[in-house]
Structure formats: C-alpha cells, structure tokens
Scaffold this motif. Structure first.
Motif, PDB file in Angstrom:
ATOM      1  N   GLU A 184     -14.973  -5.325  -6.410  1.00 49.73           N
ATOM      2  CA  GLU A 184     -13.973  -4.624  -5.598  1.00 49.73           C
ATOM      3  C   GLU A 184     -13.915  -3.164  -6.030  1.00 49.73           C
ATOM      4  O   GLU A 184     -13.820  -2.861  -7.221  1.00 49.73           O
ATOM      5  CB  GLU A 184     -12.598  -5.262  -5.763  1.00 49.73           C
ATOM      6  CG  GLU A 184     -11.518  -4.569  -4.917  1.00 49.73           C
ATOM      7  CD  GLU A 184     -10.123  -5.063  -5.255  1.00 49.73           C
ATOM      8  OE1 GLU A 184      -9.672  -6.008  -4.578  1.00 49.73           O
ATOM      9  OE2 GLU A 184      -9.494  -4.496  -6.202  1.00 49.73           O
ATOM     10  N   SER A 199     -11.159  -3.043   3.925  1.00 48.42           N
ATOM     11  CA  SER A 199      -9.764  -3.267   4.300  1.00 48.42           C
ATOM     12  C   SER A 199      -9.408  -2.478   5.558  1.00 48.42           C
ATOM     13  O   SER A 199     -10.089  -1.509   5.926  1.00 48.42           O
ATOM     14  CB  SER A 199      -8.830  -2.879   3.151  1.00 48.42           C
ATOM     15  OG  SER A 199      -8.888  -1.490   2.912  1.00 48.42           O
ATOM     16  N   GLU A 200      -8.328  -2.895   6.192  1.00 45.89           N
ATOM     17  CA  GLU A 200      -7.905  -2.268   7.444  1.00 45.89           C
ATOM     18  C   GLU A 200      -7.673  -0.768   7.290  1.00 45.89           C
ATOM     19  O   GLU A 200      -7.968   0.023   8.189  1.00 45.89           O
ATOM     20  CB  GLU A 200      -6.604  -2.936   7.931  1.00 45.89           C
ATOM     21  CG  GLU A 200      -6.281  -2.674   9.395  1.00 45.89           C
ATOM     22  CD  GLU A 200      -7.256  -3.343  10.349  1.00 45.89           C
ATOM     23  OE1 GLU A 200      -7.704  -2.651  11.283  1.00 45.89           O
ATOM     24  OE2 GLU A 200      -7.573  -4.527  10.154  1.00 45.89           O
ATOM     25  N   ASP A 201      -7.153  -0.342   6.131  1.00 44.77           N
ATOM     26  CA  ASP A 201      -6.886   1.090   5.928  1.00 44.77           C
ATOM     27  C   ASP A 201      -8.098   1.845   5.391  1.00 44.77           C
ATOM     28  O   ASP A 201      -8.029   3.044   5.114  1.00 44.77           O
ATOM     29  CB  ASP A 201      -5.685   1.297   5.007  1.00 44.77           C
ATOM     30  CG  ASP A 201      -5.938   0.805   3.581  1.00 44.77           C
ATOM     31  OD1 ASP A 201      -7.038   0.261   3.307  1.00 44.77           O
ATOM     32  OD2 ASP A 201      -5.033   0.971   2.741  1.00 44.77           O
ATOM     33  N   VAL A 212     -10.282  -0.199   0.532  1.00 47.23           N
ATOM     34  CA  VAL A 212     -10.692  -1.258  -0.394  1.00 47.23           C
ATOM     35  C   VAL A 212     -11.983  -1.891   0.120  1.00 47.23           C
ATOM     36  O   VAL A 212     -12.014  -2.459   1.222  1.00 47.23           O
ATOM     37  CB  VAL A 212      -9.610  -2.341  -0.569  1.00 47.23           C
ATOM     38  CG1 VAL A 212     -10.094  -3.407  -1.564  1.00 47.23           C
ATOM     39  CG2 VAL A 212      -8.295  -1.727  -1.042  1.00 47.23           C
ATOM     40  N   TYR A 213     -13.046  -1.778  -0.676  1.00 42.16           N
ATOM     41  CA  TYR A 213     -14.348  -2.359  -0.348  1.00 42.16           C
ATOM     42  C   TYR A 213     -14.582  -3.551  -1.271  1.00 42.16           C
ATOM     43  O   TYR A 213     -14.467  -3.423  -2.498  1.00 42.16           O
ATOM     44  CB  TYR A 213     -15.462  -1.339  -0.549  1.00 42.16           C
ATOM     45  CG  TYR A 213     -15.542  -0.264   0.512  1.00 42.16           C
ATOM     46  CD1 TYR A 213     -16.668  -0.156   1.337  1.00 42.16           C
ATOM     47  CD2 TYR A 213     -14.509   0.661   0.682  1.00 42.16           C
ATOM     48  CE1 TYR A 213     -16.754   0.832   2.305  1.00 42.16           C
ATOM     49  CE2 TYR A 213     -14.581   1.655   1.648  1.00 42.16           C
ATOM     50  CZ  TYR A 213     -15.713   1.732   2.454  1.00 42.16           C
ATOM     51  OH  TYR A 213     -15.794   2.715   3.417  1.00 42.16           O
ATOM     52  N   THR A 214     -14.916  -4.683  -0.683  1.00 43.34           N
ATOM     53  CA  THR A 214     -15.180  -5.890  -1.473  1.00 43.34           C
ATOM     54  C   THR A 214     -16.611  -6.343  -1.180  1.00 43.34           C
ATOM     55  O   THR A 214     -16.960  -6.653  -0.034  1.00 43.34           O
ATOM     56  CB  THR A 214     -14.192  -7.001  -1.128  1.00 43.34           C
ATOM     57  OG1 THR A 214     -12.854  -6.504  -1.275  1.00 43.34           O
ATOM     58  CG2 THR A 214     -14.378  -8.191  -2.058  1.00 43.34           C
ATOM     59  N   ARG A 251     -10.246  -7.325   9.363  1.00 42.18           N
ATOM     60  CA  ARG A 251     -11.223  -6.934   8.354  1.00 42.18           C
ATOM     61  C   ARG A 251     -12.618  -6.920   8.963  1.00 42.18           C
ATOM     62  O   ARG A 251     -12.972  -7.759   9.779  1.00 42.18           O
ATOM     63  CB  ARG A 251     -11.173  -7.909   7.175  1.00 42.18           C
ATOM     64  CG  ARG A 251      -9.873  -7.799   6.395  1.00 42.18           C
ATOM     65  CD  ARG A 251      -9.706  -8.970   5.470  1.00 42.18           C
ATOM     66  NE  ARG A 251     -10.658  -8.968   4.385  1.00 42.18           N
ATOM     67  CZ  ARG A 251     -10.461  -8.347   3.237  1.00 42.18           C
ATOM     68  NH1 ARG A 251      -9.370  -7.651   3.048  1.00 42.18           N
ATOM     69  NH2 ARG A 251     -11.357  -8.396   2.276  1.00 42.18           N
ATOM     70  N   ARG A 308     -11.766   0.363  -5.100  1.00 45.55           N
ATOM     71  CA  ARG A 308     -10.651   0.974  -4.381  1.00 45.55           C
ATOM     72  C   ARG A 308     -10.847   2.491  -4.302  1.00 45.55           C
ATOM     73  O   ARG A 308     -11.143   3.136  -5.313  1.00 45.55           O
ATOM     74  CB  ARG A 308      -9.315   0.673  -5.074  1.00 45.55           C
ATOM     75  CG  ARG A 308      -8.958  -0.803  -5.126  1.00 45.55           C
ATOM     76  CD  ARG A 308      -7.471  -1.023  -5.480  1.00 45.55           C
ATOM     77  NE  ARG A 308      -7.016  -0.218  -6.583  1.00 45.55           N
ATOM     78  CZ  ARG A 308      -7.178  -0.525  -7.865  1.00 45.55           C
ATOM     79  NH1 ARG A 308      -7.780  -1.663  -8.200  1.00 45.55           N
ATOM     80  NH2 ARG A 308      -6.698   0.258  -8.823  1.00 45.55           N
ATOM     81  N   THR A 355     -16.794  -6.430   2.871  1.00 41.66           N
ATOM     82  CA  THR A 355     -15.670  -6.263   3.796  1.00 41.66           C
ATOM     83  C   THR A 355     -14.935  -4.988   3.427  1.00 41.66           C
ATOM     84  O   THR A 355     -14.964  -4.540   2.273  1.00 41.66           O
ATOM     85  CB  THR A 355     -14.688  -7.449   3.738  1.00 41.66           C
ATOM     86  OG1 THR A 355     -14.158  -7.566   2.415  1.00 41.66           O
ATOM     87  CG2 THR A 355     -15.381  -8.741   4.131  1.00 41.66           C
TER      88      THR A 355
END
Length: 533
Positions: A161, A84-86, A89-91, A2, A163, A82
C-alpha cells in the motif's frame, strides 16, 4: 467505485507473441550486443543516474509497474492494483510467481525496504526528490522524519500500500523508475556497497549481472527465476561502453554490435544512404541544454548575462548543420507533445536572427562585458563526439556574436558528473534530460532547489512554491496552467539554456525482432529476439 487494473491485456499480448514466434525462424544463438554510451557509474538502482545505467537496470530489476514495447504502462512485479476513489491510496498485489534471481520470493516487504532506502538521506540518492508524491517523502528525504514514516507499508507478503499526499496522474509511470525498485535486503546486509557487483547482485528482473569489465562491457545472462522467463528469448546481452560514436559505427558495420546507442553526426548522410533501413529516428521526450552555475560568478545574480548568451545561439543552425536528424530548436525546457500541456518558450523565441543577436549584445554590455572586457568562460562536456561538436558550435557562436573568450573542457562521464555535483569548478556545462515519466513535472522538478540533479544550483523560492502547489493540485486544467507558469518563470531566470529537443536515434540490425520506438526510449531486452540471419 474502486478502479482495478489487471494483467489480462498483457497476458493476451504474450500469448499472441508466443504464437507468432512459431511462424519465424530464430537464431540458434540468442545473444544481443548493444552499444550503451558512457560507462555506468553504478548499478545500484537507488544511486544510479544517466541513461546508460538506466538501460541496464531495466533488465536487472522490475518495478511494481512495467512498460510495453510501445511505452504503455503495464503490470510489472505487481499483477494488479486498485486506486482509492480520491486517488491517493494505491494498493498493489504482487505476483505469487515473482522471484529474486537467487530463488527467494519477491515480497511486499522488499518494495517497502527499497522505497525507504531510496528516500533515506543516508543513501544520498540523486533521485530521491522523485518520490515526493508519497506522503511524508519530502520530510524523510530532508532527514526531518525517520524512513519508517514514509507512507508505504506491506499489508501482507504480497500486498503493498502506498499513500500519496495528493492525486498524482503520473504515479503509475513513476513506479517503473529505478528509484522505486526493490532491492534484496540480505544481499545488502552481506555485501554493503558492493551488493551491485557481479556475483553479488540479486535482482528481480529478466536478467542477472554476469560480468563487468570497466570501460569495455557488461554482460547479463537470462534469469531462469524470472516469473515470465518462458516468454523471454534472448539468453545473453552485452552492453558495450561506446562513447566514441565513429568507433561505435565501425563496430556496428563489422557485425560486433546489433544496436547502437547513437550515431555520429558527421556521418549522417552516409548512414542515410547506405544504412537507411536500419536507422531508427523517432520522437523522444528529452531536451538537450547547457547549464549555468548560478551559485558563483560570473553567472550568480546575473540574469542579463545568462539571457545574452542564450540569445546568441542560433539553434536552427545547430539542428540543421550539426545534429541533422530532425531535432527541433528548443526555446523552452519541456518538450512539446505532452497531452494537456502547452510547452512554453522564451520571450525572444519569435525574434528574427538579427534582432535576437542585437538584443543579446545589448544585454551583454549591460551585464558588464564588451569587446575590451570579454567574458572568459569554461564550457564542460562529457566525452562524446556529438557533445564536442555542439559545444564547439555554441562556443563559436558566443565568440562571433558577443566576443566571448572560452575554454572547452572534456571530461570522462563519471568525472563529469562529479564535477557538476560539486559546482566549485563548473561555469557552463552540457546536459540533457530525458523524462522519467510522461508528464511535464519530470522536467520542471529538476530545477527545484533541493533536487539532487539540479546542477545549476538554481534556488528560487517562488519557483519551489509553484512546484509545491502543482504537486497537490487536483484540478488538471489548473495544474497545467501552474506548470506553464513555472516553465515561464524558469525561462525568464535562465539558469539553463535549452538547445534542442531530442529525437531517438540509433541503428538496429534487421534481424533484431521486437524493437519498437517509443517516446520514452525505454527498451527491455526481454521484448526482443534474434532472428536467423
């Protein structure tokens, strides 16, 4: 793994800035007076459109991300995030110190509410399409899903979050656009559509709305509740409606303005000679163009006519003789200079002047017009000295090359926008598009059939399908090729007529410290200060 983005660099910059501030003498009165072009039609961040509104909204609100003076993306209301790896997803982690201007804490729920409101078809946002990267956004905007299905949620009071339906390389830049701003729900519930007026507007930016005198000025005062108020210097900012560039220059010379929205093209030579050190000209991610209303005659289903009119324009003459500040002729829609993208040009861009005019006359005849049966057309532009000059030049070129009969119609900004939206009364209208984020898609998506600012009414299912494929394409090289294909399609169909690529231009007093040119032409008052003079 991440990826985390933190506010460390921004904090260092602020500390350095504070240290440097001690080395200069500041003016006792920290008041900034800015020319701002047309009167804003609204300060509702989800309904506003146009540069004048955006300039003010950047002071009143703050998105999850912000911008450094040079245009780099930095933390805004979110101190970190952060991905996500793909890449879908943004947090975001909000700042604990973030407050609304009335002292209420800024929460994750505020951002969820704001994004849902922006996407809600009941809001009628002209920018709702910009949210398309978010999962379910397009169906929510179309009214096919309830707003609660927008893929945005609060994990707790300080964590948002979001998506996405596919990796979106420009998404962080999109999040400082006004369509993504949070809004203060209690204020909307109390005041309804009047929540954005002085005394009602509760924002989370560095400034608060103090006064609005229509067609005169808007006053903002420093917001003591802003999380970074300690590093804000200017206390009051006046935004003046300055549609007349000659009058704006006179006010600037008289000391009534510290910064101009524009400069009158008729006085560029004088400005260069007498105010050269104060004239700021730089690259700008924008294109000046005219739109054809393709929903009705004479331009509906008449590509030959649209192409003939475009080919009859001598763009170099307009750049050299009319606007005169380094603008470049535009034979494409996406400005050059975006990393990883090769801007496309119309297939007639390389023809010499006479060959282009000859082809324009041939197409004009094939479209059904001639010296005995000339096209009669209305050209609309909004009140602005430079727009009038360019519109006159375009009309004169059409008459000289093709024999077109024309009528010029000048409208005040709010009326002009409404006329363009309705489409019944427009035939040709001047327009400009400034990138909302640093990516070609911000230009290409404008002509999507469902986009709220597609005032030409362009509707090409193949073009829409290309945009849909681009939106979910994860191979960046493939994505660039698809965007180039879309731009070529757009130029072949010619629903718009690009004229030139903008440059950022304006006058800035020497005592205004902190002004930095950037490709987006985004400037935040919190980054500026007034030196002793």
């Amino acid at each position: 793994m991440r990826r985390a983005i933190h506010a460390l660099v921004a904090s260092v910059v602020l500390v350095l800035g504070a240290t440097q501030a001690m080395a200069v003498e500041l003016a006792a009165e920290q008041v900034l007076r800015k020319g701002n072009g047309a009167e804003p039609q609204t300060l509702d961040p989800h309904k506003a459109e146009g540069v004048p509104s955006s300039n003010i909204l950047r002071d009143l609100y703050e998105g999850l991300t912000g911008e450094a003076p040079n245009g780099d993306i930095v933390p805004g209301a979110a101190e970190s995030w952060t991905i996500s790896e793909d890449g879908t997803v943004y947090t975001f982690r909000l700042r604990e110190a973030a407050r609304w201007s009335n002292g209420d804490p800024v929460t994750a729920q505020d951002f969820v509410f704001g994004l849902r409101r922006s996407a809600d078809p009941m809001t009628a946002s002209k920018y709702a399409q910009i949210l398309a990267p978010i999962e379910n956004a397009e169906r929510v905007v179309a009214g096919k899903l309830p707003v609660e299905e927008l893929a945005v949620r609060a994990l707790d009071d300080l964590t948002v979050e979001i998506r996405l339906k596919a990796p979106t390389p420009y998404f962080l830049g999109l999040l400082n656009h006004s369509s993504t701003y949070p809004v203060h729900r209690p204020s909307i519930e109390e005041h309804g559509d009047k929540f954005s007026r002085p005394g009602n507007l509760v924002g989370n930016g560095a400034y608060v709305l103090s006064e609005w005198v229509v067609q005169s000025h808007i006053v903002l005062e420093r917001n003591p509740q802003y999380w970074d108020d300690d590093n804000t210097t200017i206390n009051t900012v006046y935004y003046y409606a300055t549609e007349d560039q000659s009058s704006e220059l006179k006010r600037y010379r008289a000391g009534e303005l510290d910064y101009t929205y524009d400069v009158p093209v008729s006085q560029v030579a004088w400005i260069r000679e007498n105010l050269g050190d104060e004239l700021q000209v730089s690259t700008y991610l924008g294109v000046y163009y005219f739109g054809f209303n393709v929903t009705k005659p004479p331009f509906k289903d008449n590509v030959k006519l649209r192409r003939a009119l475009s080919m009859a324009i001598d763009r170099q003459v307009i750049c050299d003789k009319i606007v005169k500040l380094g603008e470049q002729p535009a034979y494409g829609f996406v400005p050059p200079g975006i990393t990883g993208y090769e801007s496309q040009v119309a297939d007639y861009a390389d023809l010499d002047r006479e060959a282009r005019f000859a082809e324009a006359r041939r197409l004009y005849r094939e479209a059904g017009y001639s010296e005995d049966n000339p096209l009669q057309v209305e050209i609309r532009y909004n009140t602005h000295e430079n727009h009038k000059k360019v519109s006159l030049a375009v009309a004169a070129m059409w008459r000289a090359v093709l024999g077109v009969d024309y009528t010029l119609i000048n409208e005040e900004w709010k009326v002009f926008l409404q006329t363009r939206k309705l489409k019944q009364d427009t035939e040709v209208f001047r327009a400009g598009w400034i990138g909302d984020y640093n990516d070609p898609y911000t230009f290409l998506e404008l002509l999507h059939s469902k986009h709220g600012i597609n005032d030409s009414g362009y509707n090409n299912p193949e073009y829409d399908a290309l945009l849909a494929e681009i939106a979910v394409q994860t191979d960046m090289a493939r994505r660039a090729k698809l965007m180039e294909q879309a731009e070529r399609m757009l130029l072949a169909d010619q629903p718009i007529m690009p004229i030139y690529y903008y440059v950022e231009k304006g006058l800035v007093k020497p005592y205004v410290d902190g002004f930095v040119s950037n490709i987006m032409d985004h400037h935040y008052t919190k980054h500026w200060r007034i030196l002793a003079h």
